[in-house]
Design a protein around this motif. Structure first.
Motif, PDB file in Angstrom:
ATOM      1  N   GLN A 255       0.829  -1.204   0.000  1.00 57.09           N
ATOM      2  CA  GLN A 255       0.000   0.000   0.000  1.00 57.09           C
ATOM      3  C   GLN A 255       0.865   1.256   0.000  1.00 57.09           C
ATOM      4  N   ASN A 256       1.985   1.187   0.691  1.00 57.34           N
ATOM      5  CA  ASN A 256       2.899   2.331   0.722  1.00 57.34           C
ATOM      6  C   ASN A 256       3.524   2.595  -0.642  1.00 57.34           C
ATOM      7  N   TYR A 257       3.765   1.530  -1.427  1.00 55.64           N
ATOM      8  CA  TYR A 257       4.289   1.720  -2.782  1.00 55.64           C
ATOM      9  C   TYR A 257       3.371   2.663  -3.573  1.00 55.64           C
ATOM     10  N   PHE A 258       2.061   2.420  -3.470  1.00 47.85           N
ATOM     11  CA  PHE A 258       1.102   3.213  -4.247  1.00 47.85           C
ATOM     12  C   PHE A 258       0.897   4.598  -3.636  1.00 47.85           C
ATOM     13  N   THR A 259       1.016   4.696  -2.326  1.00 44.20           N
ATOM     14  CA  THR A 259       0.941   6.009  -1.681  1.00 44.20           C
ATOM     15  C   THR A 259       2.084   6.899  -2.143  1.00 44.20           C
ATOM     16  N   GLU A 260       3.275   6.323  -2.220  1.00 46.26           N
ATOM     17  CA  GLU A 260       4.468   7.102  -2.595  1.00 46.26           C
ATOM     18  C   GLU A 260       4.367   7.666  -4.008  1.00 46.26           C
ATOM     19  N   VAL A 261       3.675   6.968  -4.904  1.00 50.20           N
ATOM     20  CA  VAL A 261       3.563   7.462  -6.283  1.00 50.20           C
ATOM     21  C   VAL A 261       2.236   8.176  -6.531  1.00 50.20           C
ATOM     22  N   GLY A 262       1.435   8.328  -5.477  1.00 47.10           N
ATOM     23  CA  GLY A 262       0.260   9.184  -5.550  1.00 47.10           C
ATOM     24  C   GLY A 262      -0.950   8.618  -6.238  1.00 47.10           C
ATOM     25  N   CYS A 263      -1.118   7.299  -6.221  1.00 45.30           N
ATOM     26  CA  CYS A 263      -2.294   6.745  -6.913  1.00 45.30           C
ATOM     27  C   CYS A 263      -3.048   5.702  -6.085  1.00 45.30           C
ATOM     28  N   LEU A 264      -2.855   5.720  -4.764  1.00 48.06           N
ATOM     29  CA  LEU A 264      -3.512   4.715  -3.929  1.00 48.06           C
ATOM     30  C   LEU A 264      -5.030   4.782  -4.045  1.00 48.06           C
ATOM     31  N   ASP A 265      -5.591   5.981  -4.278  1.00 54.88           N
ATOM     32  CA  ASP A 265      -7.043   6.115  -4.365  1.00 54.88           C
ATOM     33  C   ASP A 265      -7.627   5.477  -5.626  1.00 54.88           C
ATOM     34  N   ALA A 266      -6.764   5.088  -6.569  1.00 55.53           N
ATOM     35  CA  ALA A 266      -7.215   4.414  -7.786  1.00 55.53           C
ATOM     36  C   ALA A 266      -6.899   2.916  -7.747  1.00 55.53           C
ATOM     37  N   VAL A 267      -6.688   2.395  -6.536  1.00 50.68           N
ATOM     38  CA  VAL A 267      -6.343   0.979  -6.359  1.00 50.68           C
ATOM     39  C   VAL A 267      -7.308   0.358  -5.358  1.00 50.68           C
ATOM     40  N   THR A 268      -7.821  -0.819  -5.688  1.00 47.61           N
ATOM     41  CA  THR A 268      -8.671  -1.575  -4.769  1.00 47.61           C
ATOM     42  C   THR A 268      -7.983  -2.896  -4.429  1.00 47.61           C
ATOM     43  N   PHE A 269      -7.798  -3.135  -3.135  1.00 42.56           N
ATOM     44  CA  PHE A 269      -7.276  -4.411  -2.647  1.00 42.56           C
ATOM     45  C   PHE A 269      -8.470  -5.248  -2.197  1.00 42.56           C
ATOM     46  N   THR A 270      -8.714  -6.331  -2.879  1.00 45.94           N
ATOM     47  CA  THR A 270      -9.926  -7.119  -2.615  1.00 45.94           C
ATOM     48  C   THR A 270      -9.703  -8.249  -1.626  1.00 45.94           C
ATOM     49  N   GLY A 271      -8.439  -8.584  -1.315  1.00 47.41           N
ATOM     50  CA  GLY A 271      -8.191  -9.849  -0.639  1.00 47.41           C
ATOM     51  C   GLY A 271      -8.344 -10.988  -1.630  1.00 47.41           C
ATOM     52  N   MET A 272      -8.327 -12.202  -1.122  1.00 43.35           N
ATOM     53  CA  MET A 272      -8.413 -13.365  -2.006  1.00 43.35           C
ATOM     54  C   MET A 272      -9.806 -13.489  -2.596  1.00 43.35           C
ATOM     55  N   LEU A 273      -9.876 -13.721  -3.891  1.00 47.22           N
ATOM     56  CA  LEU A 273     -11.141 -13.959  -4.580  1.00 47.22           C
ATOM     57  C   LEU A 273     -11.199 -15.415  -5.022  1.00 47.22           C
ATOM     58  N   GLY A 274     -12.379 -15.966  -4.977  1.00 46.06           N
ATOM     59  CA  GLY A 274     -12.553 -17.343  -5.436  1.00 46.06           C
ATOM     60  C   GLY A 274     -13.898 -17.524  -6.102  1.00 46.06           C
ATOM     61  N   GLY A 275     -14.045 -18.657  -6.765  1.00 42.75           N
ATOM     62  CA  GLY A 275     -15.320 -19.025  -7.352  1.00 42.75           C
ATOM     63  C   GLY A 275     -15.865 -18.003  -8.328  1.00 42.75           C
ATOM     64  N   ALA A 276     -17.172 -17.751  -8.226  1.00 38.18           N
ATOM     65  CA  ALA A 276     -17.855 -16.849  -9.162  1.00 38.18           C
ATOM     66  C   ALA A 276     -17.341 -15.424  -9.046  1.00 38.18           C
ATOM     67  N   LEU A 277     -16.915 -15.015  -7.834  1.00 38.54           N
ATOM     68  CA  LEU A 277     -16.449 -13.642  -7.656  1.00 38.54           C
ATOM     69  C   LEU A 277     -15.134 -13.414  -8.406  1.00 38.54           C
ATOM     70  N   LYS A 278     -14.250 -14.393  -8.379  1.00 37.40           N
ATOM     71  CA  LYS A 278     -13.000 -14.263  -9.135  1.00 37.40           C
ATOM     72  C   LYS A 278     -13.277 -14.241 -10.639  1.00 37.40           C
TER      73      LYS A 278
END
Length: 394
Positions: A255-278
């Motif tokens: 998350q800090n990588y994206f904060t440092e380059v100024g685009c964290l607000d355009a990134v979604t961390f979903t956690g692990m996805l499986g099944g139909a959601l993936k």
């Protein structure tokens, strides 16, 4: 034919390796091979909540979990090894998965004591980057303990031709190349992307760039951050989806990588996805990206390609066949190269779609679990019958 699969961990938090073992075992069992799995209850920072030291039926194979001590993916289970001593003679062949684990090392030794042939699948752990990460520890362990036992393996199962070449340079013999695969029926018709949008509404009406994989140093997320920042500046409607588990506590760093380059607000961390959601995430995505430093043979790359997505992957993903088929952008392991390829896809959507169509055709035609299972059973048969191991290419 009675085969025992040994793997230190099989929880989904450990990513593709766990999925590969389950899928290959299931596909071989469907061909009437008798295969059991033994593993531990390791589950990232936690333990799996399921019955231990008893067989659990999973479709057409059985799995037995043993209690262990573990820290991340460093796992010790004397219960598993004790069971192996008592039961190894019931099997014709042992198939060992992963390296750099006390469970794996002790399994080698038990096989040698009882003179049971064994096959080893490193799952990319002998790739140059993987060996250089925490180098001094791995080099000492590998040279003193792992390599002598790998030399006694009846076969070493590699996932790609480039991985086999690296193994040969180490002086290891009997390589067999059998790639990972996918189940064609899962990708015949992807689910409605709205399933994904409902779960993550901030991604709706965006051009989604999808990363599927563990939150891990080898996955190249430090490169993806500046690459995506460059892309997002030129294409403000893009949104990056990072879908995968964090089994080692690396997420705050990423998350800090994206904060440092100024685009964290355009990134979604979903956690692990499986099944139909993936699958819905794949349906919603415009581009798949794998910026990895090192892979054995990525399951998620195959899934992205089978979904018909234009894919940007690095040379570390070990898939030169995709480049030869003009089915993906294969780029150097550099932020600028990743950014340029993503921009190319976004700038020329028709050409990107054509590349995605070629990717889908390649994967559905050549990289299925059914094909991999047939090849692996041929290897098992040859070993058990004490015949020459067939030369198999991906």
């Amino acid at each position: 034919m009675k085969i025992l699969m040994v793997i230190p961990y099989i929880s989904s938090v450990y990513g593709g390796t766990s999925k590969v073992v389950k899928e290959l075992t299931q596909s071989m069992s469907n061909l009437r091979a008798e295969i059991d799995i033994i593993t531990t209850d390791a589950n990232g920072f936690l333990k799996l909540n399921l019955p231990l030291r008893t067989w659990i039926k999973e479709d057409s194979y059985k799995v037995q979990y043993f209690p262990c001590w573990h820290k991340y993916d460093f796992i010790i289970s004397f219960y598993l090894i004790k069971w192996l001593f008592k039961n190894i003679k019931n099997y014709d062949l042992i198939h060992i998965n992963t390296l750099f684990s006390p469970v794996v090392l002790l399994t080698y030794w038990v096989c040698q004591i009882f003179q049971i042939p064994y096959v080893v699948t490193p799952h990319g752990m002998l790739e140059p980057w993987a060996l250089s990460y925490k180098r001094w520890k791995k080099q000492l362990y590998f040279n003193l303990l792992e390599k002598p036992s790998l030399k006694q393996a009846t076969a070493i199962h590699l996932l790609a031709s480039s991985e086999a070449n690296n193994v040969k340079l180490m002086g290891l013999s009997h390589p067999v190349i059998i790639p990972n695969g996918i189940h064609c029926q899962e990708f015949e018709k992807l689910p409605d992307p709205d399933i994904f949008y409902q779960e993550f509404p901030q991604t709706r009406n965006k051009s989604l760039i999808l990363f599927l994989g563990r939150i891990d140093p080898k996955k190249g997320l430090d490169l993806l951050a500046p690459a995506f920042a460059t892309v997002h500046q030129q294409f403000p409607n893009t949104h990056l989806v990072i879908a995968g588990p964090d089994s080692i506590g690396f997420l705050p760093t990423v998350q800090n990588y994206f904060t440092e380059v100024g685009c964290l607000d355009a990134v979604t961390f979903t956690g692990m996805l499986g099944g139909a959601l993936k699958l819905a995430a794949l349906a919603a995505a415009s581009i798949y990206v794998a910026p990895s430093y090192s892979e054995g043979f990525s399951m998620s790359v195959l899934e992205g390609m089978a979904s018909g997505l234009p894919c940007v992957i690095t040379t570390g993903c070990n898939f030169p066949e995709a480049e030869r088929a003009r089915a993906a952008y294969i780029v150097n392991i550099e932020a600028e190269a990743i950014a340029n390829a993503l921009i190319e896809c976004l700038s020329h959507p028709l050409e990107a779609k054509a590349m995605g169509d070629r990717a889908r055709q390649l994967v559905l035609g050549k990289y299925t679990w059914e094909q991999s299972a047939i090849k692996m059973i041929q290897v098992y048969d040859a070993i058990i019958q004490q015949q020459p191991i067939p030369t198999l290419e991906s």
